[in-house]
Design an enzyme around this catalytic site. Sequence first.
Site, PDB file in Angstrom:
ATOM      1  N   HIS A 182      43.395  84.786  49.607  1.00 47.19           N
ATOM      2  CA  HIS A 182      43.655  83.532  50.314  1.00 47.19           C
ATOM      3  C   HIS A 182      43.934  82.356  49.386  1.00 47.19           C
ATOM      4  CE1 HIS A 182      42.889  82.036  54.718  1.00 47.19           C
ATOM      5  NE2 HIS A 182      44.078  81.702  54.262  1.00 47.19           N
ATOM      6  N   ASP A 241      39.427  82.165  60.019  1.00 50.14           N
ATOM      7  CA  ASP A 241      38.753  82.716  58.843  1.00 50.14           C
ATOM      8  C   ASP A 241      37.251  82.684  59.097  1.00 50.14           C
ATOM      9  OD1 ASP A 241      37.936  83.285  56.148  1.00 50.14           O
ATOM     10  OD2 ASP A 241      39.616  82.125  55.332  1.00 50.14           O
ATOM     11  N   HIS A 293      35.429  82.077  56.605  1.00 49.40           N
ATOM     12  CA  HIS A 293      35.050  81.128  55.547  1.00 49.40           C
ATOM     13  C   HIS A 293      35.941  79.889  55.608  1.00 49.40           C
ATOM     14  CE1 HIS A 293      34.426  85.335  54.233  1.00 49.40           C
ATOM     15  NE2 HIS A 293      33.254  84.874  53.822  1.00 49.40           N
ATOM     16  N   ASP A 307      36.846  78.031  52.899  1.00 49.86           N
ATOM     17  CA  ASP A 307      37.754  77.998  51.739  1.00 49.86           C
ATOM     18  C   ASP A 307      38.090  76.572  51.307  1.00 49.86           C
ATOM     19  OD1 ASP A 307      37.678  80.726  52.016  1.00 49.86           O
ATOM     20  OD2 ASP A 307      39.734  80.954  52.711  1.00 49.86           O
ATOM     21  N   HIS A 363      40.010  81.823  45.705  1.00 52.18           N
ATOM     22  CA  HIS A 363      40.287  82.108  47.127  1.00 52.18           C
ATOM     23  C   HIS A 363      39.304  81.372  48.044  1.00 52.18           C
ATOM     24  CE1 HIS A 363      37.550  85.874  48.081  1.00 52.18           C
ATOM     25  NE2 HIS A 363      36.909  84.978  47.386  1.00 52.18           N
ATOM     26  N   ASP A 367      43.091  84.853  57.922  1.00 48.48           N
ATOM     27  CA  ASP A 367      42.365  85.788  57.053  1.00 48.48           C
ATOM     28  C   ASP A 367      41.842  86.913  57.946  1.00 48.48           C
ATOM     29  OD1 ASP A 367      40.341  87.100  55.513  1.00 48.48           O
ATOM     30  OD2 ASP A 367      40.055  85.287  54.310  1.00 48.48           O
ATOM     31  N   ASP A 398      39.467  88.744  57.667  1.00 42.85           N
ATOM     32  CA  ASP A 398      38.006  88.789  57.807  1.00 42.85           C
ATOM     33  C   ASP A 398      37.483  87.863  58.896  1.00 42.85           C
ATOM     34  OD1 ASP A 398      37.461  86.173  56.780  1.00 42.85           O
ATOM     35  OD2 ASP A 398      37.018  86.912  54.760  1.00 42.85           O
ATOM     36  N   GLU A 407      44.105  88.974  52.794  1.00 43.75           N
ATOM     37  CA  GLU A 407      42.822  89.624  52.504  1.00 43.75           C
ATOM     38  C   GLU A 407      42.662  91.030  53.091  1.00 43.75           C
ATOM     39  OE1 GLU A 407      40.739  88.539  50.248  1.00 43.75           O
ATOM     40  OE2 GLU A 407      41.059  86.367  50.073  1.00 43.75           O
TER      41      GLU A 407
END
Length: 327
Positions: free
Chosen positions: A98, A121, A123, A125, A138, A229, A231, A274
Amino acid sequence: MTQSVAVLGAPFSKGQKRRGVEHGPKAIRDAGLIDRLSALDYSVHDFGDLNFHHLEKDEPYMDVKFPRTVGGANKMLSGAVSRAVGAGHTLVMLGGDHSLAIGSVGGHAQQCPDLCLIWVDAHADINTPMTSPSGNLHGQPVAFMLKELQDKMPAIPGFTWTKPFLSSRDLVYIGLRDVDPGEHHILKNLGIQYFTMRDIDRLGIQRVMEVTLDHLLSRKQRPIHLSFDIDAFDPSLAPATGTPVNGGLTYREGIYITEEIHNTGLLSAMDLVEVNPVLGANREAVEATASLAVDVIASSLGQTREGAHAAIDEIPSVKDDTEQLCL
């Protein structure tokens, strides 16, 4: 006029420590991406993969790992994205990690300075080099983009070409569930609109998308950049990724997000990042993750769950016996 989609692979992994994510673009293509987009009546231009240069010597700077390599890769990506969007394509960038969003969103912003950003996401980031617990880039891309963080960002080697281009009000996060302390402070301090998984549980995904699109588009209609992302999904659906976090999006929630973005008619570029084939426990895990990535991209570009009707204008008539005999 047939709309055109540009697919651009970015096989890059130096924004984080786990090898394998550089194979993400191939895994997503192998899962049938190009055929799926072609079936949606797009003119699909696959520009292949960028060829990134990896420096022999790239010392950490203020704990930031591989700064020159990541900076150089993003500079190259930024130019490629800008050219594709400038040529009139809707861009799909396949990562890679990312950290590539610095170049992808930045290149898009060169052509569309008024863009807004939806970041899906687990996260945020949005660490700065000073708040990052890991030093992995990332986890920091959004910090490079935001004007409000300009005075909190040191001059990192490899990034002299970048300058911030996004206001905090032009960003919405969806799916957060693993946010570092520094990131939480930034989100609150800058008043950034975000939806954690708890918010999605509480409000439902329909309301989350209503508020998201109202927040970004009520002042004016403008191009959307979607940075997705894999995830963000629950690890049971997307196991082949580097930083999985339990309690993620369901399949239906993830696809609803992308359907609603498509329905605005304003999606201009997207990232799908990712996917890491090396981290799948077996072939099925890798294929499930890559196939999910294809579904996300196709849905963002108009694949619907009720079936696409564009290919059939009317129901064919039944020919009677006399017509059959004449044939």
